[in-house]
Design an enzyme around this catalytic site. Sequence first.
Site, PDB file in Angstrom:
ATOM      1  N   LYS A 116       0.685  -0.933  -0.043  1.00  0.00           N
ATOM      2  CA  LYS A 116      -0.250   0.420   0.494  1.00  0.00           C
ATOM      3  C   LYS A 116       0.618   0.833   0.421  1.00  0.00           C
ATOM      4  O   LYS A 116       1.578   1.909   0.800  1.00  0.00           O
ATOM      5  CB  LYS A 116      -1.309  -0.207   1.471  1.00  0.00           C
ATOM      6  N   GLU A 146       9.918   1.755  10.941  1.00  0.00           N
ATOM      7  CA  GLU A 146      11.062   2.923  10.617  1.00  0.00           C
ATOM      8  C   GLU A 146       9.819   3.556  10.441  1.00  0.00           C
ATOM      9  O   GLU A 146       8.937   4.447   9.690  1.00  0.00           O
ATOM     10  CB  GLU A 146      10.598   2.186   9.063  1.00  0.00           C
ATOM     11  N   CYS A 151      13.397  11.004   7.275  1.00  0.00           N
ATOM     12  CA  CYS A 151      13.870  10.438   8.490  1.00  0.00           C
ATOM     13  C   CYS A 151      14.486  10.775   9.303  1.00  0.00           C
ATOM     14  O   CYS A 151      15.448  10.574   9.756  1.00  0.00           O
ATOM     15  CB  CYS A 151      12.822   8.945   9.108  1.00  0.00           C
ATOM     16  N   GLU A 171       9.808  16.438  14.488  1.00  0.00           N
ATOM     17  CA  GLU A 171      10.584  16.159  13.036  1.00  0.00           C
ATOM     18  C   GLU A 171      10.166  17.682  12.224  1.00  0.00           C
ATOM     19  O   GLU A 171       8.943  18.108  12.570  1.00  0.00           O
ATOM     20  CB  GLU A 171       9.934  15.182  12.447  1.00  0.00           C
TER      21      GLU A 171
HETATM   22  P1  NAP Z   1       2.340   8.807   7.300  1.00  0.00           P
HETATM   23  O1  NAP Z   1       1.176   9.465   7.390  1.00  0.00           O
HETATM   24  O2  NAP Z   1       2.576   8.190   8.846  1.00  0.00           O
HETATM   25  O3  NAP Z   1       2.342   8.137   6.078  1.00  0.00           O
HETATM   26  C1  NAP Z   1       2.831   7.053   5.679  1.00  0.00           C
HETATM   27  C2  NAP Z   1       2.225   6.054   5.464  1.00  0.00           C
HETATM   28  O4  NAP Z   1       1.137   5.156   6.564  1.00  0.00           O
HETATM   29  C3  NAP Z   1       1.748   6.560   4.029  1.00  0.00           C
HETATM   30  O5  NAP Z   1       1.234   4.887   3.317  1.00  0.00           O
HETATM   31  C4  NAP Z   1       0.442   6.398   4.700  1.00  0.00           C
HETATM   32  O6  NAP Z   1      -0.583   6.494   3.357  1.00  0.00           O
HETATM   33  C5  NAP Z   1      -0.320   5.468   5.914  1.00  0.00           C
HETATM   34  N1  NAP Z   1      -0.863   5.731   6.849  1.00  0.00           N
HETATM   35  C6  NAP Z   1      -1.350   7.055   6.989  1.00  0.00           C
HETATM   36  N2  NAP Z   1      -2.369   6.815   8.295  1.00  0.00           N
HETATM   37  C7  NAP Z   1      -2.281   5.436   8.219  1.00  0.00           C
HETATM   38  C8  NAP Z   1      -3.694   4.766   8.985  1.00  0.00           C
HETATM   39  N3  NAP Z   1      -4.324   5.465   9.502  1.00  0.00           N
HETATM   40  N4  NAP Z   1      -3.969   3.408   9.543  1.00  0.00           N
HETATM   41  C9  NAP Z   1      -2.405   2.626   7.642  1.00  0.00           C
HETATM   42  N5  NAP Z   1      -1.663   3.104   7.055  1.00  0.00           N
HETATM   43  C10 NAP Z   1      -1.607   4.677   7.551  1.00  0.00           C
HETATM   44  O7  NAP Z   1       3.670   9.416   7.060  1.00  0.00           O
HETATM   45  P2  NAP Z   1       4.217  10.148   5.552  1.00  0.00           P
HETATM   46  O8  NAP Z   1       3.931  11.853   6.614  1.00  0.00           O
HETATM   47  O9  NAP Z   1       3.619   9.578   4.532  1.00  0.00           O
HETATM   48  O10 NAP Z   1       5.892   9.535   5.715  1.00  0.00           O
HETATM   49  C11 NAP Z   1       6.840  10.526   6.721  1.00  0.00           C
HETATM   50  C12 NAP Z   1       7.279   9.969   7.875  1.00  0.00           C
HETATM   51  O11 NAP Z   1       7.208   8.939   7.936  1.00  0.00           O
HETATM   52  C13 NAP Z   1       8.354  10.811   8.965  1.00  0.00           C
HETATM   53  O12 NAP Z   1       7.758  10.512   9.993  1.00  0.00           O
HETATM   54  C14 NAP Z   1       9.755   9.931   8.354  1.00  0.00           C
HETATM   55  O13 NAP Z   1      10.643  10.172   9.709  1.00  0.00           O
HETATM   56  C15 NAP Z   1       8.644   8.564   8.050  1.00  0.00           C
HETATM   57  N6  NAP Z   1       9.639   7.927   7.515  1.00  0.00           N
HETATM   58  C16 NAP Z   1      10.453   6.930   7.812  1.00  0.00           C
HETATM   59  C17 NAP Z   1      11.746   6.359   7.869  1.00  0.00           C
HETATM   60  C18 NAP Z   1      12.201   5.474   8.057  1.00  0.00           C
HETATM   61  O14 NAP Z   1      12.759   4.658   7.765  1.00  0.00           O
HETATM   62  N7  NAP Z   1      12.551   4.820   9.539  1.00  0.00           N
HETATM   63  C19 NAP Z   1      11.816   6.441   6.294  1.00  0.00           C
HETATM   64  C20 NAP Z   1      11.235   7.180   5.977  1.00  0.00           C
HETATM   65  C21 NAP Z   1      10.203   8.026   6.104  1.00  0.00           C
HETATM   66  P3  NAP Z   1      -1.565   7.552   2.635  1.00  0.00           P
HETATM   67  O15 NAP Z   1      -0.569   8.225   2.852  1.00  0.00           O
HETATM   68  O16 NAP Z   1      -2.037   7.217   1.709  1.00  0.00           O
HETATM   69  O17 NAP Z   1      -3.387   8.002   4.150  1.00  0.00           O
END
Ligand code: NAP
Length: 493
Positions: A186, A262, A296, A393
């Site tokens: 997804k 992650e 991240c 962040e």
């Molecule tokens: P996010 O809002 O948590 O979204 C990540 C994924 O989760 C997307 O596919 C999103 O889908 C999905 N998602 C959101 N709400 C959900 C729910 N209630 N149930 C199931 N899935 C859900 O994060 P983001 O804004 O896309 O990404 C930024 C974050 O990712 C930052 O905090 C960054 O640090 C972290 N990150 C971590 C790493 C690592 O390796 N540690 C690498 C890259 C990024 P939709 O977007 O389609 O709603």
Amino acid sequence: MTITATREAELLASVPTGLLINGQWRDSSTGKTLDVHDPATGRVLASIADGGTEDALAALDAASAAQAGWARTAPRVRAEILRKAFELVTERAEDFALLMTLEMGKPLAEARGEVAYGAEFLRWYSEETVRDYGRYLTTPEGKNKILVQRKPVGPCLLITPWNFPLAMATRKVGPAVAAGCTMVLKPAKLTPLTSQLFAAVMLEAGLPAGVLNVVAGSSASAISGPLLADPRLRKVSFTGSTEVGKRLMADAANNVLRTSMELGGNAPFIVFDDADLDKAVEGAVAAKMRNMGEACTAANRFLVQDTVAAEFSALLAARIGALTTGRGTEAGVDVGPMIEEKARTNIHALVTDAVAAGATVLTGGDVVPGDGFFYQPTVLGNVPNDAAILSQEIFGPVAPITTFTDEDDAARIANSTEYGLASYVYSRDFSTFLRMSEKLEFGMVGFNAGVISNAAAPFGGVKHSGLGREGGAEGIAEYTTTQYLGIADPYAG
Ligand code: NAP
């Protein structure tokens, strides 16, 4: 090379728009579609099928039906599919790079870097596939035998974020394929096109129907919720925010699922007074500005020894102030747009708050007016330790600088966060680095290096930055489970 409108249109037309279920591209069960936008202009790039619960369950049906047969394939067969996929992604590097620039905004040069990095997970795990060793030994009392084998954990749900559309997918799909798992991927709704093209390449590489299913949709929870509750699912691997990760872990607990998380980071970039400051500034620009700071691993706090803080701040402000902002497809652009308006508003609120608390704007400090969600590359000096920008962040092109007195002070400030993903140390003294690595509560520590991600390295965090590792030998272990075979003494008759 100039990217023409025709080139963009032809590429976009080549991206599948359906949901990938059991090897077929299909419309969503509701018939709804989801628009994907260019964050540099706001224009709609493509409309793809908007998957929901029914589609997610159909994808799990396919993954579940394919699991037993896929687990039995020869490791060499899986390895060669991954190797072929590596070659195809590499051949189509320009397409993947442009597609990521269009849907995510990063400059083309960085998108090309992500293609090379992302493709490497396919090559690395093609090589790991045939080396997933077990062990055989005699019990300590010398009679029975112990055989330990690793088996695929089973159907997985893979959830990826928008910031690295290709690499976050290959970092999960590569080891899952290597281990013999089937999956439902997804992607984030803001950047699903790269995953759609990647899935097409996996099919072209020979991946059998049902092994990889892709369901993008406007409601993430409508897709993930029913899958996490389904007894056929065995694992969830998630990359994204800590907030969402915690929610998914709670759901996963009810179904006792294996989890790899992650999550977010708050990386300290620590500069000691014996560091080569020119190299530290180069590393700082890479650690901060790669992906417009939307990473991240992005340096979130610059901790500089007080004796060199003024000099480092001036050098960093001069370098970051000279960066060019613009649409990622244009030549000479260093910094693309933020992914959406909400993200830019959050970044500006953190900057405004820090300035009100006493920080000095050394360069930038404001939104860029006009189309797209651009933010000025920014350096803030003398940021007070209790400013929100140091604990949250930022996820944008803003470098806040604060100071420390000695190693213990640096470690204390660096560790004063719930996060523990990446950290960076700059010094000419390797023993300073080794002492700091003992003290730092982070999953990864860079030494005189601003970019440390590599397919061969175990990437991951501690504390609220997550559980598990992606990349390296550790990455495939996340997709296997251990089975112990207790064998009676062969001489016992
Ligand atoms: P996010 O809002 O948590 O979204 C990540 C994924 O989760 C997307 O596919 C999103 O889908 C999905 N998602 C959101 N709400 C959900 C729910 N209630 N149930 C199931 N899935 C859900 O994060 P983001 O804004 O896309 O990404 C930024 C974050 O990712 C930052 O905090 C960054 O640090 C972290 N990150 C971590 C790493 C690592 O390796 N540690 C690498 C890259 C990024 P939709 O977007 O389609 O709603």
